[in-house]
Write a protein that holds these residues in place. Structure first.
Motif, short mmCIF file in Angstrom:
data_model
loop_
_atom_site.label_atom_id
_atom_site.label_comp_id
_atom_site.label_asym_id
_atom_site.label_seq_id
_atom_site.Cartn_x
_atom_site.Cartn_y
_atom_site.Cartn_z
N LEU A 97 38.34 -25.16 14.73
CA LEU A 97 37.87 -25.32 16.10
C LEU A 97 37.12 -24.08 16.55
O LEU A 97 37.53 -22.96 16.27
CB LEU A 97 39.04 -25.54 17.05
N ILE A 98 36.02 -24.25 17.23
CA ILE A 98 35.28 -23.14 17.79
C ILE A 98 35.99 -22.64 19.04
O ILE A 98 36.12 -21.45 19.30
CB ILE A 98 33.83 -23.56 18.14
N GLU A 99 36.50 -23.57 19.83
CA GLU A 99 37.16 -23.24 21.09
C GLU A 99 38.23 -24.29 21.35
O GLU A 99 38.04 -25.47 21.03
CB GLU A 99 36.12 -23.27 22.21
N ARG A 100 39.35 -23.87 21.91
CA ARG A 100 40.39 -24.84 22.26
C ARG A 100 39.87 -25.82 23.30
O ARG A 100 39.01 -25.46 24.12
CB ARG A 100 41.62 -24.13 22.83
N PRO A 101 40.39 -27.05 23.31
CA PRO A 101 39.96 -28.01 24.32
C PRO A 101 40.36 -27.54 25.72
O PRO A 101 41.33 -26.81 25.88
CB PRO A 101 40.73 -29.28 23.95
N LYS A 102 39.58 -27.98 26.71
CA LYS A 102 39.88 -27.68 28.11
C LYS A 102 40.25 -28.97 28.83
O LYS A 102 39.71 -30.03 28.54
CB LYS A 102 38.68 -27.06 28.80
N CYS A 103 41.16 -28.85 29.79
CA CYS A 103 41.56 -29.99 30.61
C CYS A 103 40.37 -30.42 31.47
O CYS A 103 39.72 -29.58 32.10
CB CYS A 103 42.75 -29.60 31.49
N VAL A 104 40.11 -31.72 31.49
CA VAL A 104 38.99 -32.22 32.28
C VAL A 104 39.26 -32.16 33.77
O VAL A 104 38.33 -32.16 34.57
CB VAL A 104 38.61 -33.67 31.87
N ARG A 105 40.52 -32.09 34.17
CA ARG A 105 40.87 -32.02 35.59
C ARG A 105 40.94 -30.58 36.10
O ARG A 105 40.47 -30.28 37.18
CB ARG A 105 42.22 -32.68 35.84
N HIS A 106 41.58 -29.71 35.31
CA HIS A 106 41.86 -28.35 35.79
C HIS A 106 40.98 -27.27 35.16
O HIS A 106 41.03 -26.12 35.56
CB HIS A 106 43.34 -28.02 35.54
N HIS A 107 40.21 -27.63 34.15
CA HIS A 107 39.27 -26.71 33.49
C HIS A 107 39.95 -25.46 32.95
O HIS A 107 39.40 -24.37 33.00
CB HIS A 107 38.11 -26.35 34.44
N VAL A 108 41.17 -25.65 32.43
CA VAL A 108 41.90 -24.56 31.76
C VAL A 108 42.07 -24.93 30.29
O VAL A 108 42.03 -26.11 29.93
CB VAL A 108 43.28 -24.31 32.41
N TYR A 109 42.24 -23.91 29.44
CA TYR A 109 42.47 -24.18 28.03
C TYR A 109 43.79 -24.90 27.83
O TYR A 109 44.79 -24.58 28.47
CB TYR A 109 42.46 -22.89 27.22
N ALA A 134 46.27 -32.80 15.40
CA ALA A 134 46.73 -31.76 16.31
C ALA A 134 46.59 -32.23 17.75
O ALA A 134 45.52 -32.66 18.17
CB ALA A 134 45.93 -30.48 16.10
N TRP A 135 47.67 -32.15 18.50
CA TRP A 135 47.69 -32.58 19.90
C TRP A 135 47.67 -31.35 20.81
O TRP A 135 48.41 -30.39 20.59
CB TRP A 135 48.95 -33.39 20.19
N TYR A 136 46.85 -31.41 21.83
CA TYR A 136 46.76 -30.34 22.84
C TYR A 136 47.10 -30.93 24.20
O TYR A 136 46.68 -32.03 24.52
CB TYR A 136 45.35 -29.75 22.87
N ASP A 137 47.87 -30.17 25.00
CA ASP A 137 48.29 -30.61 26.32
C ASP A 137 47.87 -29.61 27.38
O ASP A 137 47.85 -28.40 27.12
CB ASP A 137 49.82 -30.76 26.39
N CYS A 138 47.58 -30.11 28.58
CA CYS A 138 47.25 -29.25 29.71
C CYS A 138 48.50 -28.48 30.13
O CYS A 138 49.57 -29.08 30.27
CB CYS A 138 46.71 -30.07 30.87
N PRO A 139 48.39 -27.16 30.36
CA PRO A 139 49.56 -26.39 30.76
C PRO A 139 49.92 -26.49 32.24
O PRO A 139 50.96 -26.00 32.66
CB PRO A 139 49.16 -24.95 30.41
N VAL A 140 49.07 -27.14 33.04
CA VAL A 140 49.33 -27.25 34.47
C VAL A 140 50.47 -28.24 34.70
O VAL A 140 50.45 -29.37 34.18
CB VAL A 140 48.07 -27.69 35.24
N TYR A 141 51.48 -27.82 35.46
CA TYR A 141 52.66 -28.65 35.71
C TYR A 141 52.26 -30.01 36.29
O TYR A 141 51.49 -30.08 37.24
CB TYR A 141 53.62 -27.94 36.68
N GLY A 142 52.78 -31.07 35.68
CA GLY A 142 52.53 -32.42 36.16
C GLY A 142 51.28 -33.08 35.62
O GLY A 142 51.09 -34.27 35.78
#
Length: 79
Positions: free
Chosen positions: A6-18, A36-44
């Motif tokens: 991966l060049i860059e980790r995916p970003k959340c489409v809602r919160h724009h965080v890695y 490989a599964w990636y999850d948004c770190p923002v609670y909820g």
């Protein structure tokens, strides 16, 4: 660097965080097989991204049957 890294980790489409890589101990056998599964770190937030494995891509592209890695239910344990 590998050509498939991966060049860059995916970003959340809602919160724009890695997004964070989901721990292997939180994956079922089926989910681990997929890649490989990636999850948004923002609670909820329920946003997730799957980076497909080479094995999954092979089966999807050839339309072959995936290996049986389903878990037995309590009813079928003795079979």
């Amino acid at each position: 660097m590998k050509h498939n890294a991966l060049i860059e980790r995916p970003k959340c489409v809602r919160h724009h965080v890695y997004m964070n890589l989901r721990a292997k101990n939180h994956l079922s056998k089926e989910a681990d097989l997929c890649g490989a599964w990636y999850d948004c770190p923002v609670y909820g937030c329920t946003c997730s991204v799957l980076i497909p494995s080479a094995l999954l891509n092979t089966f999807v592209n050839t339309k072959a049957a995936l290996p049986d890695c389903t878990m037995r239910t309590a009813h079928g344990m003795g079979d």
